[in-house]
Design a protein around this motif. Structure first.
Motif, short mmCIF file in Angstrom:
data_model
loop_
_atom_site.label_atom_id
_atom_site.label_comp_id
_atom_site.label_asym_id
_atom_site.label_seq_id
_atom_site.Cartn_x
_atom_site.Cartn_y
_atom_site.Cartn_z
N GLN A 152 0.82 -1.22 0.00
CA GLN A 152 0.00 0.00 0.00
C GLN A 152 0.85 1.27 0.00
O GLN A 152 0.45 2.28 -0.58
CB GLN A 152 -0.90 -0.02 1.24
N PHE A 153 2.03 1.22 0.64
CA PHE A 153 2.86 2.40 0.83
C PHE A 153 3.88 2.63 -0.30
O PHE A 153 4.79 3.42 -0.16
CB PHE A 153 3.56 2.33 2.19
N SER A 156 1.19 6.52 -4.29
CA SER A 156 0.83 7.82 -3.69
C SER A 156 -0.65 7.95 -3.39
O SER A 156 -1.04 8.47 -2.33
CB SER A 156 1.29 8.95 -4.61
N ILE A 159 -1.64 5.89 -0.34
CA ILE A 159 -1.15 6.56 0.89
C ILE A 159 -2.10 7.71 1.25
O ILE A 159 -2.46 7.87 2.42
CB ILE A 159 0.30 7.06 0.72
N VAL A 180 3.16 6.71 8.41
CA VAL A 180 3.40 6.61 6.96
C VAL A 180 4.90 6.57 6.66
O VAL A 180 5.36 5.76 5.85
CB VAL A 180 2.72 7.76 6.19
N SER A 184 6.90 3.57 4.88
CA SER A 184 7.55 3.83 3.58
C SER A 184 9.04 3.47 3.57
O SER A 184 9.62 3.25 2.50
CB SER A 184 7.37 5.30 3.18
N VAL A 243 0.48 13.97 -1.91
CA VAL A 243 1.58 13.03 -1.66
C VAL A 243 2.49 12.99 -2.88
O VAL A 243 2.03 12.85 -4.02
CB VAL A 243 1.05 11.60 -1.35
#
Length: 247
Positions: A152-153, A156, A159, A180, A184, A243
């Motif tokens: 998921q990370f 963009s 996130i 986050v 990441s 992001v």
């Protein structure tokens, strides 16, 4: 005043591509553009409780066998979580299967053992519903394809949606940013920048806060920057989330 340029449009020649790829005449252009908007909005509404969608790519081409045009739709998303699949399956059993509790329990045990198979069944059911809607509007053949993101990370938009969900739950924004950035670090991203605007932590005056980790080279055309902007509704009003990820 600093002149801002959209990171994707700035790099369309080098690292980025259009989400819609087709060519049309002046007479048919507005119709196809409207169709693209209809496809994207309907897909997001259909899958909002089941999939966290990153982007929807649409391409059109004419088939060599027949004179009809066909549309290819690629849905890039995160694979649904176990909780989401189990919730959907329970509601489906309650609505569709009018049977005893013992039979429902048997089905639920089968779902838990074969979550991926049942996830595919639900996706196919939703796509069939959407195909019926499109056929009523237009008789063109439409082909769907799913591309699932593992982490998921590393995206963009995913996130931004993750941050939006936590803001809605009234989690402090500094804690969200720390979560986050920690997640990441486990990916292959070179750098990440996050900007949140709105009534942060429920304050009366809205403000903008941003934080960066690693390298974000926004001025170089060769840099592969994944950019997303997302708006989230909450009790304190609308929040804007941006992001930037350097891959």
């Amino acid at each position: 005043v600093g002149q801002k340029v959209h990171p994707k449009s700035f790099r369309l020649i080098t690292t980025q591509k259009h989400l819609s790829s087709w060519y049309s005449s002046k007479n048919n252009y507005s119709k196809l553009l409207e169709e693209d908007y209809f496809i994207r909005t309907k897909i997001e509404k259909l899958f909002e409780n089941f999939l966290s969608i990153s982007s929807i790519k649409i391409s059109r081409a004419s088939s060599p066998i027949s004179s009809k045009d066909y549309t290819n739709v690629t849905i890039i998303s995160l694979f649904p979580r176990e909780k989401d699949i189990s919730k959907k399956s329970v509601s489906y059993l309650e609505n569709v299967l009018k049977s005893s509790q013992k039979i429902k329990n048997k089905y639920l045990s089968l779902i838990k053992s074969n979550l991926k198979a049942f996830a595919k069944i639900f996706l196919i059911r939703l796509l069939k519903q959407f195909k019926k809607l499109l056929q009523l509007k237009d008789s063109k053949p439409v082909f769907f394809k799913f591309h699932f993101i593992k982490n998921q990370f590393s995206d963009s938009m995913l996130i931004a949606k993750f941050i939006g969900n936590l803001i809605e739950k009234r989690v402090p924004y500094r804690r969200i940013l720390n979560i986050v950035f920690k997640k990441s670090l486990l990916t292959n991203n070179k750098g990440i920048k996050i900007q949140i605007a709105g009534r942060l932590n429920g304050t009366d005056i809205a403000r903008t806060e941003w934080k960066r980790q690693g390298k974000i080279s926004l001025h170089t055309l060769k840099s592969n920057i994944d950019y997303a902007q997302y708006s989230q509704k909450s009790i304190y009003g609308i929040f804007g989330i941006k992001v930037w990820i350097l891959k």
